[in-house]
Write an enzyme that holds these catalytic residues in place. Structure first.
Site, PDB file in Angstrom:
ATOM      1  N   SER A 182       0.805  -1.219   0.000  1.00 56.56           N
ATOM      2  CA  SER A 182       0.000   0.000   0.000  1.00 56.56           C
ATOM      3  C   SER A 182       0.835   1.265   0.000  1.00 56.56           C
ATOM      4  CB  SER A 182      -0.962  -0.013   1.187  1.00 56.56           C
ATOM      5  OG  SER A 182      -0.269  -0.187   2.401  1.00 56.56           O
ATOM      6  N   HIS A 210      -5.463  -3.290  -2.738  1.00 51.33           N
ATOM      7  CA  HIS A 210      -5.185  -2.323  -3.815  1.00 51.33           C
ATOM      8  C   HIS A 210      -5.168  -2.976  -5.190  1.00 51.33           C
ATOM      9  CE1 HIS A 210      -4.371   0.990  -1.133  1.00 51.33           C
ATOM     10  NE2 HIS A 210      -3.763   0.122  -0.349  1.00 51.33           N
ATOM     11  N   LYS A 239     -11.909   0.321  -1.722  1.00 51.75           N
ATOM     12  CA  LYS A 239     -10.978   1.046  -2.597  1.00 51.75           C
ATOM     13  C   LYS A 239     -11.555   1.068  -4.018  1.00 51.75           C
ATOM     14  CE  LYS A 239      -7.470   0.797   0.791  1.00 51.75           C
ATOM     15  NZ  LYS A 239      -6.631  -0.049   1.589  1.00 51.75           N
TER      16      LYS A 239
HETATM   17  C1  LIG Z   1      -6.701  -0.264   3.041  1.00 52.29           C
HETATM   18  C2  LIG Z   1      -6.072  -1.568   3.352  1.00 52.29           C
HETATM   19  C3  LIG Z   1      -6.692  -2.473   4.217  1.00 52.29           C
HETATM   20  C4  LIG Z   1      -7.889  -2.089   5.049  1.00 52.29           C
HETATM   21  O1  LIG Z   1      -9.045  -2.111   4.327  1.00 52.29           O
HETATM   22  P1  LIG Z   1     -10.301  -1.288   4.918  1.00 52.29           P
HETATM   23  O2  LIG Z   1     -11.456  -1.897   4.223  1.00 52.29           O
HETATM   24  O3  LIG Z   1     -10.056   0.136   4.569  1.00 52.29           O
HETATM   25  O4  LIG Z   1     -10.318  -1.530   6.398  1.00 52.29           O
HETATM   26  C5  LIG Z   1      -6.135  -3.714   4.356  1.00 52.29           C
HETATM   27  N1  LIG Z   1      -5.002  -4.061   3.708  1.00 52.29           N
HETATM   28  C6  LIG Z   1      -4.371  -3.210   2.889  1.00 52.29           C
HETATM   29  C7  LIG Z   1      -3.141  -3.659   2.182  1.00 52.29           C
HETATM   30  C8  LIG Z   1      -4.877  -1.925   2.696  1.00 52.29           C
HETATM   31  O5  LIG Z   1      -4.234  -1.061   1.926  1.00 52.29           O
END
Ligand SMILES: *Cc1c(COP(=O)(O)O)cnc(C)c1O
Length: 382
Positions: A182, A210, A239
């Site tokens: 991320s 992602h 996302k």
């Molecule tokens: C954003 C993210 C999460 C968390 O997801 P949410 O639905 O926002 O809680 C988990 N793992 C990674 C790699 C992320 O970038």
């Protein structure tokens, strides 16, 4: 001042002194990739809404219709009365997208990893985690009570060495990594990690937060490595899918065990029906429009090439600047130019690697990407 308030005030002062205090900034989405914050209209390169689906009329209408028809909340944990039929419909769609037998949705991606990992690892087991994996994987590891080993970032040989040393003394071994990292935007070598897992009888979890909707034709990183075996394909609805919630795709028994044992599912309220409905509408678009799914990566590649950076592997591009102070100054300078690009500082990233983290979206125009690249080039030279 009471001792609790004094404790908080001292902590804040220490963070301020290190340029590490974070503050919330009220931010309104203003259509497409535009934001409004501090009274200004800014072009955002800091949203994870890669396909702009949170703004898509069909996705918004699906959420609104579901709220009007079914209400705003699930009313209970899924195991009590909160298992709305839309959740099961969404799970069927996720399993189909990923090519797995079954899927399970959670309240968020964070809750997914915090629930999945302790379901499959306990104090007799060993976890092997990429050193740069997301905070929620580490949270799940701590909750599990399993012995935990960090392997060097994307280093399958180091993973294999750690497995050779520690696997035999553990009942089960689970390897966990981000599919797309991320804060760096690079991709895990799932083929080599999977081979190390096969050689040492370990399970593999990949966090595709992602990647779903944007890589592998929208199906995520496992689709880029057809020979890899990824036992636990986890991700988020928040996302590229533009909504909220997390998921796991796996075999039927693995998902059934999650649904009876994962504490973040059992002891937390089910997703609201509107979140399930919007995710289903988003999946309709992802499945129908591979060109849309491919656009964020194309924009990231355009930017990386113009900015003289290594080729982008995902929609995320990191511009590492070093100190937290320098990253904050660069972010402020970009805001002057009309761009919203957040500075990412320790402890989210390792000391000395504070950076600008850019997230490219299908809604970005090529001309705006080029203008941003020119600004970033000037800041790196300064
Ligand atoms: C954003 C993210 C999460 C968390 O997801 P949410 O639905 O926002 O809680 C988990 N793992 C990674 C790699 C992320 O970038």
């Amino acid at each position: 001042m009471d001792t609790l308030t004094a404790f908080a005030a001292d902590k804040l002062a220490a963070l301020d002194a290190q340029h590490l205090r974070r503050r919330l900034v009220a931010t309104a989405r203003a259509g497409g990739p535009w934001l409004e914050r501090r009274g200004r209209r800014l072009l955002s390169f800091s949203c994870n809404d890669y396909l702009n689906l949170s703004q898509h009329p069909d996705v918004k209408r699906a959420a609104a219709d579901a709220a009007l028809t079914h209400g705003t909340g699930a009313g209970a944990s899924r195991l009590v009365t909160g298992d709305h039929p839309l959740l099961e419909a969404l799970e069927r769609r996720l399993a189909k997208l990923k090519g797995t037998e079954a899927a399970c949705v959670f309240g968020s991606g964070y809750l997914a990893n915090a629930g999945i990992i302790p379901t499959f690892a306990g104090s007799a087991d060993a976890l092997f985690i990429d050193e740069l994996a997301h905070a929620c994987i580490w949270a799940g590891a701590r909750l599990s009570g399993a012995r935990t080993f960090a392997f060097r970032h994307n280093d399958a040989a180091h993973l294999a060495a750690l497995l050779a040393e520690h696997r035999a003394s553990a009942r089960h071994a689970l390897v966990a990594t981000d599919g797309v990292f991320s804060m760096d935007g690079d991709i895990a070598p799932l083929d080599r990690l999977s081979a190390a897992c096969a050689a040492h009888d370990a399970w593999l979890l990949a966090d595709d937060a992602h990647a779903v909707g944007v890589l592998g034709g929208g199906r995520g990183t496992a689709a880029l490595f057809p020979a890899a075996r990824v036992d636990l394909q986890m991700g988020t609805l928040s996302k590229a899918l533009g909504g909220y919630g997390g998921y796991l795709c796996a075999t039927g028994p693995v998902v059934d065990l999650i649904k009876t044992r994962a504490r973040t599912l059992v002891y937390s309220t089910g997703l609201p029906p509107s979140a399930a409905a919007s995710a289903i509408a988003a999946l309709d678009i992802v499945e129908a429009d591979p060109a849309l799914c491919a656009t964020p990566l194309a924009r990231a590649r355009q930017f990386a090439e113009l900015a003289g950076l290594p080729p982008a592997q995902s929609p995320i591009v990191a511009v590492v600047l070093g100190s937290a102070e320098r990253a904050l100054a660069a972010s402020a300078a970009l805001e002057e130019e009309g761009f919203a690009v957040v500075a990412i500082r320790p402890p989210t990233v390792p000391q000395g690697t504070a950076r600008l983290r850019l997230a490219f979206s299908a809604a970005h125009a090529e001309a705006d990407v080029a203008r941003l690249a020119a600004c970033v080039m000037r800041l790196r030279a300064a």
